[in-house]
Enzyme design. Structure first.
Site, mmCIF file in Angstrom:
data_model
loop_
_atom_site.group_PDB
_atom_site.id
_atom_site.type_symbol
_atom_site.label_atom_id
_atom_site.label_comp_id
_atom_site.label_asym_id
_atom_site.label_seq_id
_atom_site.Cartn_x
_atom_site.Cartn_y
_atom_site.Cartn_z
ATOM 1 N N GLU A 104 46.447 56.547 43.730
ATOM 2 C CA GLU A 104 47.653 56.271 44.502
ATOM 3 C C GLU A 104 47.366 55.697 45.881
ATOM 4 O OE1 GLU A 104 46.175 60.006 45.985
ATOM 5 O OE2 GLU A 104 46.477 59.259 43.969
ATOM 6 N N ASP A 111 33.558 17.679 52.677
ATOM 7 C CA ASP A 111 33.143 16.380 53.184
ATOM 8 C C ASP A 111 31.960 16.622 54.107
ATOM 9 O OD1 ASP A 111 32.981 13.757 53.866
ATOM 10 O OD2 ASP A 111 34.994 13.585 54.708
ATOM 11 N N ASP A 136 40.257 18.604 56.028
ATOM 12 C CA ASP A 136 41.158 18.603 57.182
ATOM 13 C C ASP A 136 42.080 17.395 57.233
ATOM 14 O OD1 ASP A 136 39.353 16.639 57.743
ATOM 15 O OD2 ASP A 136 38.676 17.450 59.664
ATOM 16 N N ASP A 177 43.324 15.576 51.662
ATOM 17 C CA ASP A 177 42.661 16.791 51.185
ATOM 18 C C ASP A 177 43.645 17.827 50.627
ATOM 19 O OD1 ASP A 177 39.934 16.182 51.774
ATOM 20 O OD2 ASP A 177 40.376 16.456 53.891
ATOM 21 N N ASN A 233 37.247 65.306 36.861
ATOM 22 C CA ASN A 233 37.980 66.538 37.167
ATOM 23 C C ASN A 233 39.217 66.688 36.290
ATOM 24 O OD1 ASN A 233 36.188 67.373 39.132
ATOM 25 N ND2 ASN A 233 37.372 66.546 40.835
ATOM 26 N N ASP A 252 41.949 62.441 49.973
ATOM 27 C CA ASP A 252 42.360 61.131 50.466
ATOM 28 C C ASP A 252 41.915 60.874 51.904
ATOM 29 O OD1 ASP A 252 43.529 60.379 48.123
ATOM 30 O OD2 ASP A 252 45.578 60.879 48.718
#
Length: 846
Positions: A287, A329, A595, A599, A663, A692
């Protein structure tokens, strides 16, 4: 201001249109624009919903598992089990708070990053050009557009020069469409409205001034946005997360339903059995995984920002780490990107003042795409243009690969204006029929062409980028076009540019190679220049293929050839996209760094789109990452950060699968032969809640160097096998604990539940320190947060049975020797897990 009321405003005269939007040719005042922004709202399709504390906290309770727990608590209340219900609700709220605090901080950080990557536009405000966020544009604004601009809203063209727009996103048209000022028919369909530009499209070439008529959701794009907006392609990481969730869901569903059915058949209390089965589901479910991912990605984005990489799409961070092939490039990446003009030469290869003058006039008078070649020309020399008039400009485009200006050097006299053309050598020669030789002009014959070609190849092999320049006299007229005027020109000479290799790039390329990232050059330059640059920077050239050869290949042939090719030369935008898709088809995670306007298709197609802060708008908008510096070293740091983020996410997955699965499997088995539930629902939830806490330290955990050295991808089979092996190791020690508590201690129900609570939680805490590394755990230093939280929760686990409130949780104090035995079992578990880990990694392949 609301949407324009005239349904066919593209059919209106300019003044009528200005009257309708209450605008002016020189734009709005800043004050008026501010008023309209309040009335019309921001120029966005859908206002961005900012994360608020309340919304973020409320979202924690929308998880199906949490809703099921709340339902179970309500059932307990109805059955009169008030204490159990209260404890469940308290733990649920505490877990929600834990996730909320972490996720809210992460989202706040992401909001700050988003503010750095807003799209801008140039508008006329108070009669002067100003750059503003595109979201602040309002109806009545006058916007200035040039090649590479994203069109921010729907507008009417007031004036344009060789203005071509790519509007495939709306109309599906393959090629850019020319847009002009003037009325069109009232019943014209959208593709035929050549005097209109639309939000979401982009400028391919030329310049224009447009009047904004509709913004945001009132645009054509806004009206069909719900149909156009598809879910972004699933990233490699998202695909892995989905498959992992599916695996756990199947296991969880089987265990829960089986345990619930068996306990009811054994006549256990129905309410307790229901709560136990639901708690079992919560125990095995990861969770916290969404929170861990959010925190991981947020921290990764912040760290990448410090390294000079702005993240536009968080989920692409892991893709950057998984990338094994980078296409780029050479300019600015392998070279300095600071181009210098080394020579303006005539047909004989000698320095020429005439060629230099023509080049300067062409560069000085062009107003289209700003580019380093023109900047190099203007920096190299100066020609006085006083008294000269520019009559016309034919802007550069990717088809002609030329740019022309018409210059009247002596207005009002008999001297004719000059058409000066500059561009790629072959494309300039294509419009030439003669050559200048000194003061004379001679026909461009085969001998001259061979001489030009020989010089071009020689200079290219030395690494020079060679442009051609041509000229001719033209008559004065109102309009000049490429089709009618770029003809019968005289070739004047050559321009030689040089962009030296970037210092240190050889070491950077070697570092990328060591990280398992292969470099491929995709360039519009000729193959000789590209080869020279590659060899200069130490990039092995396994193969070179040109645009003409690519054009003759079908897709299947390109798939195989692309993988074996280092340099793709003289390519056009569509071919860049084909190359990227071919490499992806062969199973590579492909990054593309670009750029320019051309492209954008490749950036969209790549697994990882990378642009730079100085790029044109359309390239930055298409990219997943924006580099603040055009530097491979910055990208190198980003790749390492992506891999660290991926590695830390997997640590939580491994912890969840090894400890929780073991477990819960043991708990399900124990419930079959024990006369009571092995753990109460509230105890399972408390176990889950406490485990947690250390998991929140995983995003800042240290990552071993070997996990960064290679690209990694999701492997569900590997994770499944890992879960089975380590889950079984965990179960062995769970059953050893059962034997201790039942056969040696002869525990009562509270003693058994207390003892197993302690052992199961301790093993879950320590296993995180074991599975976080492939090394022996003592040879890999965990992060401070993970280590301190693990120690703190471990001490709390040992102390809980002795707290006064423990009886409300169903716990009871245990003799000291029993606690010592549980700690010893946990130590043995660590040893066994280390042995299993060594065995597993020696045989399993990721």
């Amino acid at each position: 201001m609301s949407k324009l009321t005239d349904a066919s405003y593209w059919n209106l005269e300019t003044q009528d249109l200005l009257d309708q939007v209450d605008g002016r040719l020189d734009g709005l005042s800043a004050a008026e624009a501010g008023k309209r922004l309040k009335q019309a709202g921001p120029n966005v399709l859908k206002p961005h919903r900012r994360y608020t504390a309340f919304r973020s906290f409320a979202a924690q309770f929308t998880s199906p598992l949490v809703l099921i727990l709340i339902f179970a608590a309500a059932v307990s209340v109805v059955a009169g089990e008030w204490t159990d219900a209260l404890i469940v609700i308290i733990i649920v709220i505490a877990s929600a708070l834990l996730s909320f605090v972490q996720e809210y901080r992460a989202n706040q950080a992401v909001e700050k990053l988003r503010a750095q990557i807003t799209t801008k536009a140039v508008v006329l405000r108070d009669g002067k050009p100003q750059t503003i966020p595109a979201a602040d544009i309002v109806p009545g604004d006058v916007v200035l557009l040039s090649a590479g601009s994203l069109i921010p809203a729907d507008g009417i063209v007031l004036e344009a020069r060789d203005f071509f727009v790519n509007q495939a996103v709306l109309t599906g048209e393959t090629f850019p469409v020319e847009k002009k000022a003037g009325k069109v028919e009232e019943d014209a369909e959208l593709p035929k409205r050549v005097n209109m530009v639309f939000m979401g499209t982009n400028v391919r070439s030329g310049t224009a001034r447009i009047l904004i008529v509709n913004t945001g959701a009132d645009t054509e794009f806004g009206e069909i946005a719900e149909r156009l907006t598809l879910r972004p392609p699933e990233t490699e990481f998202e695909h892995g997360i989905r498959k992992f969730g599916s695996l756990l869901t199947r296991i969880m569903s089987f265990l829960v339903l089986a345990v619930l059915a068996i306990n009811i058949l054994l006549d256990r209390p129905a309410i307790d059995s229901l709560l136990f089965a639901i708690a079992l589901a919560v125990g095995i479910a990861p969770e916290l995984l969404p929170a861990i991912i959010s925190i991981n990605l947020s921290k990764g984005a912040q760290d990448m920002t410090k390294a000079g990489v702005i993240v536009r799409r968080l989920n692409a961070i892991e893709n950057l780490g998984s990338m094994d092939m980078l296409c780029t490039d050479k300019t600015g990446t392998l070279t300095e990107g600071v181009v210098r003009l080394d020579g303006a030469l005539d047909l004989e290869g000698s320095p020429s003042e005439n060629v230099m003058r023509l080049a300067y006039l062409n560069a000085a008078f062009q107003t289209g795409i700003a580019n380093p070649l023109d900047e190099a020309i203007l920096t190299h020399t100066h020609t006085d243009t006083t008294g000269m008039d520019k009559l016309e400009e034919i802007p550069y485009d990717f088809h002609r690969k030329r740019l022309s200006v018409v210059v009247d050097s002596d207005p009002g006299t008999e001297i004719k204006p000059m058409l000066i053309t500059k561009g790629a050598l072959d494309n300039v020669l294509a419009v030439c029929t003669s050559v200048q030789t000194g003061e004379a002009v001679a026909p461009l014959d085969g001998e001259h062409r061979a001489e030009i070609s020989k010089r071009f190849e020689g200079w290219s092999a030395q690494g020079y980028r060679v442009l051609g320049i041509a000229v001719k006299d033209v008559i004065r007229k109102t309009e000049y076009t490429a089709d009618t005027d770029e003809l019968d020109m005289a070739f004047a000479g050559f321009l030689l540019f040089f962009d030296p290799p970037k210092p240190g790039v050889i070491n950077t390329l070697e570092s990328l190679k060591q990280l398992g990232v292969q470099i491929k050059i995709i360039t519009g330059d000729n193959r000789m220049v590209a080869r020279h640059v590659a060899e200069t920077v130490g990039l092995p050239v396994d193969g070179i293929i040109t645009a003409g050869q690519i054009k003759d290949l079908n897709d299947e042939a390109l798939w195989h050839i692309a993988e074996r090719t280092t340099i793709f030369a003289e390519v056009d935008p569509n071919q860049k996209e084909r190359i990227i898709l071919a490499l992806r088809k062969m199973g590579h995670v492909v990054g593309y760094m670009g750029d320019g306007i051309n492209d954008a298709p490749a950036l969209h197609s790549a697994d990882v789109g990378i642009s730079v802060d100085s790029a044109v708008d359309v390239a930055k908008e298409a990219a997943d990452f924006v580099l603040l510096q055009h530097d491979l070293d910055v990208l190198l740091a980003g790749i390492k950060e992506g891999r660290r983020t991926f590695a830390n996410t997997l640590k939580y997955v491994f912890t969840t699968t090894s400890a929780n699965f073991g477990n819960m499997l043991s708990m399900a088995g124990a419930s079959l032969f024990l006369p009571f539930l092995p753990l109460l629902a509230k105890q399972i939830l408390l176990n889950n809640f406490l485990s947690d806490f250390p998991a929140m330290g995983i995003p800042s955990d240290n990552v071993d160097d070997e996990l960064v050295e290679k690209p990694h991808r999701w492997n569900i089979r590997f994770i499944r096998n890992f879960m089975i092996i380590f889950g079984l190791v965990s179960s062995v020690f769970d059953y050893a604990t059962f034997g201790l508590l039942l056969l040696v201690v002869h525990s009562t129900q509270p003693q058994f539940q207390t003892g197993w609570f302690v052992e199961s939680l301790l093993t879950e805490l320590v296993i995180a320190l074991v599975v976080r590394t492939r090394r022996p755990f003592y040879k890999s230093r965990p992060g401070k947060a993970l280590l301190l939280l693990t120690i703190a929760v471990s001490l709390a686990t040992l102390a809980i049975p002795y707290f006064p409130f423990s009886r409300f949780l169903g716990f009871t104090p245990l003799p000291a020797w029993v606690m010592a035995a549980l700690i010893a079992l946990t130590g043995l578990y660590v040893v066994a897990a280390e042995i299993a880990k060594k065995f597993y990694y020696a045989r399993a392949k990721w």
